[in-house]
Design an enzyme around this catalytic site. Sequence first.
Site, mmCIF file in Angstrom:
data_model
loop_
_atom_site.group_PDB
_atom_site.id
_atom_site.type_symbol
_atom_site.label_atom_id
_atom_site.label_comp_id
_atom_site.label_asym_id
_atom_site.label_seq_id
_atom_site.Cartn_x
_atom_site.Cartn_y
_atom_site.Cartn_z
ATOM 1 C CG HIS A 181 -2.160 -0.907 0.943
ATOM 2 N ND1 HIS A 181 -3.220 -0.566 0.139
ATOM 3 C CD2 HIS A 181 -2.419 -2.177 1.383
ATOM 4 C CE1 HIS A 181 -4.100 -1.570 0.114
ATOM 5 N NE2 HIS A 181 -3.622 -2.565 0.851
ATOM 6 C CB ALA B 193 -5.379 -15.331 -3.384
ATOM 7 N N GLY B 194 -4.148 -11.985 -3.519
ATOM 8 C CA GLY B 194 -2.976 -11.183 -3.200
ATOM 9 C C GLY B 194 -1.744 -11.502 -4.019
ATOM 10 C CG LEU B 195 -0.537 -14.897 -4.541
ATOM 11 C CD1 LEU B 195 -0.518 -16.419 -4.689
ATOM 12 C CD2 LEU B 195 0.710 -14.434 -3.788
ATOM 13 C CB SER B 196 -0.284 -9.805 -9.155
ATOM 14 O OG SER B 196 0.081 -8.900 -8.196
ATOM 15 C CB SER B 197 -4.746 -13.779 -10.456
ATOM 16 O OG SER B 197 -5.788 -13.046 -9.861
ATOM 17 C CB SER B 198 -6.266 -8.897 -12.176
ATOM 18 O OG SER B 198 -5.852 -8.324 -11.002
ATOM 19 C CD GLU C 42 -4.542 -5.292 -12.993
ATOM 20 O OE1 GLU C 42 -3.326 -5.375 -13.229
ATOM 21 O OE2 GLU C 42 -5.044 -5.397 -11.863
ATOM 22 C CG ASP D 53 0.122 -5.873 -8.177
ATOM 23 O OD1 ASP D 53 0.979 -5.724 -7.291
ATOM 24 O OD2 ASP D 53 -1.098 -5.864 -7.954
HETATM 25 C C1 GLA Z 1 -2.811 -4.538 -5.024
HETATM 26 C C2 GLA Z 1 -2.581 -3.424 -6.053
HETATM 27 C C3 GLA Z 1 -1.150 -2.911 -5.976
HETATM 28 C C4 GLA Z 1 -0.758 -2.553 -4.546
HETATM 29 C C5 GLA Z 1 -1.131 -3.660 -3.569
HETATM 30 C C6 GLA Z 1 -0.913 -3.256 -2.137
HETATM 31 O O1 GLA Z 1 -2.033 -5.641 -5.344
HETATM 32 O O2 GLA Z 1 -2.838 -3.887 -7.353
HETATM 33 O O3 GLA Z 1 -0.987 -1.805 -6.850
HETATM 34 O O4 GLA Z 1 -1.312 -1.309 -4.168
HETATM 35 O O5 GLA Z 1 -2.472 -4.076 -3.727
HETATM 36 O O6 GLA Z 1 0.433 -3.025 -1.903
#
Ligand code: GLA
Length: 301
Positions: free
Chosen positions: A21, A89-94, A120, A132
């Site tokens: 963040h 899930a926090g691993l940037s699938s998108s 996106e 990401d």
């Molecule tokens: C998501 C967003 C990123 C980043 C994180 C938090 O993954 O896509 O740009 O802000 O949350 O660090």
Amino acid sequence: MPSNELRTYRAPGRVNIIGEHIDYLGGTVLPFACDLELEVTTLPTDGPVEFGPAGAQPFAEGVAAALLEAGHEVLRRRGEVSSTIPTGAGLSSSAALSAALALALTDGERPEPALLQRAEFLATGVPSGVMDQTAVVKGRAGQALLLDCATGAISYVPVPDEIAFVVIDTGTRRDLADGRYAQRRAEVEAGEERRMRHASTEQRRVYEAADALRACDVAALGALLYGTHVSLRDDFEVSSEALDHAVETAMSTDGCHGARLVGAGFAGCVLAVAEAGAESRLLDRFETAWRVRAVDGAGPA
Ligand code: GLA
């Protein structure tokens, strides 16, 4: 010359070691492209741009629109996506999906992270930062990216073999489009004190973590990761019971030096750091967990 043949492109997910963040504030972050990956297989079509399964189509449209806006040609393509990256899930699938689709729609031109960020946004309405997309496109095997999100400048930091990163999936899911991400972003940009406290302490931890990685100091790195978790939990308020529980369980495992929620938060995965060799104890304790390694960014499969 656009190809008439079946083509396959791959894109990795990303694990953010630290720096959560703060990308959209112009901060410096430390992610890597990881070996949970996605593949798009694509063919030319005379019909509309169409990608399955269903969840992929809004991203295909977002990527096509962002490419056109930036003056690129968009090839008529259809295709299928298969993935080992858990979604939401926090691993940037998108980001991975957008990158692979951009490759498919241009016959392999490497997309700019900012174009993927725009795609996106068009697909989901989420005002994400650029961390990401940069990790997914510019990742390198065996290295993390110390990425200055204000300028896009990257210095690569080797990930030593002695340090094992383990991703633990709590099985809980968030929907980034549910507005909480945008709300947190607005709060910190408006200068709310607790949110700002997270941002400034987090930036300091990123630089210290890059030093710990270079020095192969797993104990120092682990302490910084846990510091980030506490800050995300108490100051930024993006944790959950399931995430907190997984972090505490990981931390009580012999050889694990630290853990934290990874990505935007609210649900999803925890990242734990352990001495190499101890990761099997972590893998044994959780139903769904992977040792992840740094891999190259998106490209032909
Ligand atoms: C998501 C967003 C990123 C980043 C994180 C938090 O993954 O896509 O740009 O802000 O949350 O660090």
